[in-house]
Design an enzyme around this catalytic site. Structure first.
Site, short mmCIF file in Angstrom:
data_model
loop_
_atom_site.label_atom_id
_atom_site.label_comp_id
_atom_site.label_asym_id
_atom_site.label_seq_id
_atom_site.Cartn_x
_atom_site.Cartn_y
_atom_site.Cartn_z
N SER B 118 26.37 -160.74 -19.98
CA SER B 118 26.97 -159.82 -19.00
C SER B 118 28.47 -159.99 -18.89
O SER B 118 29.19 -159.05 -18.60
CB SER B 118 26.31 -160.02 -17.63
OG SER B 118 26.63 -161.30 -17.12
N ASN B 119 28.98 -161.21 -19.15
CA ASN B 119 30.40 -161.46 -18.86
C ASN B 119 31.35 -161.02 -19.96
O ASN B 119 32.56 -161.02 -19.77
CB ASN B 119 30.63 -162.94 -18.50
CG ASN B 119 30.24 -163.89 -19.61
OD1 ASN B 119 29.51 -163.51 -20.53
ND2 ASN B 119 30.71 -165.11 -19.53
N ALA B 145 19.71 -155.40 -25.30
CA ALA B 145 20.88 -155.05 -24.50
C ALA B 145 20.85 -155.72 -23.13
O ALA B 145 19.78 -155.90 -22.54
CB ALA B 145 20.95 -153.53 -24.32
N HIS B 146 22.03 -156.08 -22.62
CA HIS B 146 22.08 -156.62 -21.26
C HIS B 146 22.06 -155.47 -20.26
O HIS B 146 22.84 -154.53 -20.37
CB HIS B 146 23.35 -157.46 -21.06
CG HIS B 146 23.21 -158.37 -19.88
ND1 HIS B 146 23.23 -157.89 -18.58
CD2 HIS B 146 23.00 -159.70 -19.79
CE1 HIS B 146 23.05 -158.91 -17.75
NE2 HIS B 146 22.92 -160.02 -18.46
N GLY B 200 24.22 -167.00 -21.96
CA GLY B 200 23.89 -166.69 -20.57
C GLY B 200 23.58 -167.95 -19.79
O GLY B 200 24.17 -169.01 -20.03
N SER B 201 22.63 -167.81 -18.86
CA SER B 201 22.34 -168.92 -17.94
C SER B 201 21.49 -169.99 -18.61
O SER B 201 20.82 -169.75 -19.60
CB SER B 201 21.57 -168.38 -16.73
OG SER B 201 20.27 -167.97 -17.15
N GLU B 224 23.78 -170.44 -25.82
CA GLU B 224 25.00 -170.99 -25.23
C GLU B 224 24.83 -170.77 -23.74
O GLU B 224 24.77 -169.63 -23.27
CB GLU B 224 26.19 -170.25 -25.82
CG GLU B 224 27.51 -170.93 -25.57
CD GLU B 224 28.15 -170.44 -24.29
OE1 GLU B 224 27.68 -170.82 -23.20
OE2 GLU B 224 29.09 -169.65 -24.40
N CYS B 261 32.27 -169.01 -19.68
CA CYS B 261 31.49 -170.20 -20.04
C CYS B 261 32.39 -171.43 -20.05
O CYS B 261 31.92 -172.55 -19.88
CB CYS B 261 30.89 -170.08 -21.43
SG CYS B 261 30.19 -168.48 -21.78
N GLU B 350 26.75 -176.11 -13.01
CA GLU B 350 27.69 -175.00 -13.10
C GLU B 350 27.49 -174.04 -11.93
O GLU B 350 26.36 -173.65 -11.61
CB GLU B 350 27.47 -174.24 -14.42
CG GLU B 350 28.53 -173.17 -14.64
CD GLU B 350 28.28 -172.34 -15.90
OE1 GLU B 350 27.20 -172.47 -16.51
OE2 GLU B 350 29.16 -171.54 -16.25
#
Lengths: 482, 482
Positions: B118-119, B145-146, B200-201, B224, B261, B350
């Site tokens: 998303s970022n 897709a996000h 992502g998370s 990641e 990240c 995080e």
């Protein structure tokens, strides 16, 4: 603190020293291990032969291979380029933001747990490829000895310890650990372990893989779990080479009493020549004297596997062996139609020993189906004439997806130790098809890249200094330079 | 057949064609994707800005980066040496057995499932580094897709499809798939999937990692999952650079509303200068206007994480933010003593957004303890004078074990796309510290070595032919040659 926890503390302390040592120090250490093993030759060969039931001639060859591969890694470390050094210089004028200086290279992972294999008491054991490639990368090793050859293992461990002493390496560089499955699991599960290398059964490798993925911090497991290594014989080739093909095949099948990871336990033969080929193979196999297997457990498993397969009505037995032998593994051969083979997964399972299934096929279309259904293999072999090979690219294209090594001549047994070797195929032959356990690329399993950004020259490792003191091959600003 | 099963069949069909294509074909295709995305610029930038709440300036930069990295991979494929070709020639005279001809190179894995982030609606999404490095290696991509930027994703997917058409690539080369978590899981679990790439998370990445390890045939997952990217500021350095350090830190923390990240969510400051430094940082942060986060869900999670941390009595809050905002993420800062930080794992987690914990330390010995306890990070940064850095090698030696990139200047945000970049650190920052998701080495994630033994010249891939038609760098009989 438990004994194993203590071993890991020592290994971790050693690691912090090992990873700062020069290539020269590491090369000298590896060469000293090779020397120390050669010095042991006279006592080591009979002991390894005794504990493995393998003939002294074979063990002598294996010792040569073991020492040879240690020297291969010593040479690799001395040359130094294996670390994949890359330098991207800064550009302070770049817009919109200045470009930093970034330098990357492979660095050792940390303490590695290595499991010895029963079928290679030297080359895949205490000072075998896994231990040596881990040490070569700069990792300390916790070696879990295989219980099938305890004295051999102790002798080699002592040779390594002597080399540790002579080269003044830290004490925890190499540790010899004896024990059973629980010990192995404890080693793999310890938080300070950073990787596991294993050669053995699917069951053993899979258990370690599962343990290591369930850890709080998962670690890579390089398990080489064997395979059936099919040979595909094409029609024109077979009609021209019937006798030599049968001889080559029979010899490969019984080599080392069939106790190789690359033993060709499956052979695909065209219907037209099946009768002639199988009769040649059988007569060759019948001349082979029964030989003792590695230990009683392996022999028992061999006979049980044959007994389980005997239940199938689809298999026709061409050569059977007595199941009441305690140690002797006689060759055994069964036959099945390709259409039946495609419907029964059990016909793909490895039987550790001198047994093969001969699969009779009607057409290349059938072989293409086989290639799609085939499980991951260390090797696949295709024997065809030039015309046959060039004419069957679809089959070859499918087949390469199923293996780590694709042969067009010769047999899969006898794995060459060199730079180009790939001994590792898709799962379930290994847990990581991106790696090899034989050949110089094996060192890469125990390293990971680190990028250093805007590092003062004085802190840079030799591999990354501008003047390139080690004269290694590097990628500098996109160009390969020495 | 389900829609996803059908997609995989198409991808697999495409794969069998893609892996036989020349470097030239693949280069042209990648370049065409870059061209098609550039043609879309005028519509794409406002759409991506609208869907991500990121300013158009930032998206314009990201588009440049996206196109730049596609061209980096096009160049890498065109040059061709990335496949690590190795040739060991035969020696028919060798005793006791002749040496075979073995040639090894990296070959594409097969269909790859890529998850968008998303970022980075462009650089880590539809035509982002994961998709492009997989296509560059010769793998077809199934792109999930996000849901945060659906229109942006569709636009870029269409650009890729146009390039597929122009370059006459097989239809299943790239497939755009929309859906939720279940769809993602179904993709990762499908038997024809050969690798997964994700940004992502931790929760999302770990779920995929577990799914892929439990498959009948496990596959690699390159997830990641972010980290807190600590900056360690040493005393003499800080006394000399107090103001510039505070400015650099504050700017990095709030860049992109802290949604990187590599956002530095932890900073270690010596007790002596902590008061002066934190007051500078706070005054900098107070000048930052609140900015919208990527979407309401992320903003809600940000405020919840802060609320959870607020329970701790060990944290002293230096700057707090209103939790009732739906979309705005204001900077926030808390302080803790190093001795307390060492005793509380939650202080390492995080918090996605512009929040940091400032850890006040007494001595380098304390930092060494931190380095031992620190979880795996994408980056660690050390700001010290030359004397301080040279005098604290033990700390640096410990610290490099915890990260993929170690910086000695500047800030971790702003990841350079180049050959030397390593964007991937020890778990839990990624699931595979041996890989990078940024920079040219990212291509290696989607390939595995295959060795070809005694292969007829006519069947050899161009990379492995004796005359070296592609003029790539290869290791031939132990020597690097072009």
């Amino acid at each position: 603190m438990s004994k194993i926890a203590n071993s890991f503390q020592e290994a971790q302390q050693a690691f912090l020293i090992l990873k700062q040592q020069s290539n020269r120090d590491r090369t000298t250490f590896l060469e000293e291990i090779a020397n120390q093993i050669e010095l042991l030759k006279e006592e080591l060969i009979p002991m390894a032969a005794k504990e493995s039931n393998l003939p002294e001639g074979r063990i002598t060859g294996e010792l040569g291979r073991t020492v040879g591969q240690i020297r291969l890694f010593a040479g690799l470390v001395k040359e130094g380029s294996w670390v994949e050094a890359v330098i991207d210089h800064e550009d302070s004028e770049r817009k919109p933001v200045p470009k930093p200086d970034i330098r990357r290279m492979l660095r050792p992972l940390g303490p590695v747990v290595v499991f010895g294999a029963s079928n290679f008491p030297l080359a895949f054991s205490t000072a075998g490829g896994d231990t040596i490639s881990a040490l070569a990368s700069g990792c300390p090793v916790l070696y879990k000895a295989h219980p099938a050859h305890p004295e051999t293992s102790r002798m080699v461990a002592k040779a390594i310890q002597t080399a540790v002493g002579i080269c003044q390496m830290p004490e925890g560089t190499f540790q010899h650990i004896e024990g059973g499955i629980d010990t192995g699991q404890e080693l793999a599960a310890h938080p300070l372990a950073k990787a596991v290398a294993f050669t053995g059964s699917f069951k053993g490798g899979k258990a370690l893989f599962d343990t290591c993925n369930k850890r709080e911090i998962p670690i890579p497991v390089y398990a080489e779990m064997g395979s059936v290594n099919p040979i595909f014989v094409l029609e024109a080739y077979l009609s021209e080479n019937l006798e030599s093909a049968a001889t080559a095949y029979a010899n490969s099948l019984v080599l080392g009493v069939g106790q190789f990871c690359t033993n060709p336990g499956l052979i695909f033969v065209p219907k037209s020549h099946e009768a002639a080929f199988s009769s040649q193979v059988i007569s060759q196999l019948k001349t082979v004297a029964g030989a003792p297997m590695l230990h009683e457990g392996i022999c028992k498993t061999y006979h049980e596997a044959l007994k389980n397969l005997a239940i199938s009505e689809k298999l026709e037995w061409l050569l059977t062996t007595e199941a009441n032998q305690l140690l002797i593994g006689n060759p055994s051969l069964a036959k099945v139609k390709a259409s039946d083979w495609l419907n029964e997964e059990a016909f793909q399972e490895e039987v550790f020993g001198p047994f093969a299934i001969m699969v009779v096929y009607d057409s290349i279309a059938e072989l293409e189906e086989v290639a799609v259904q085939l499980k991951g293999q260390l090797t696949c072999t295709v024997w065809g004439t030039s015309t046959e090979l060039s004419g069957n690219k679809t089959f070859l294209n499918l087949l390469e997806e199923r293996c780590g090594r694709l042969l067009f001549k010769g047999v899969p047994t006898g794995v060459e130790v060199g730079h180009a070797m790939q001994h590792g195929g898709p799962y379930p032959s290994t847990t990581d098809s991106r790696s090899t356990s034989v050949g110089s690329f094996a060192i890469k399993r125990f390293a990971r890249p680190i990028a250093y950004q805007d590092t003062p020259e004085v802190l840079l490792l030799e591999e990354l200094k501008d003047e390139n003191p080690l004269q290694i091959l590097r990628k500098v600003d996109g160009e390969y330079l020495r």
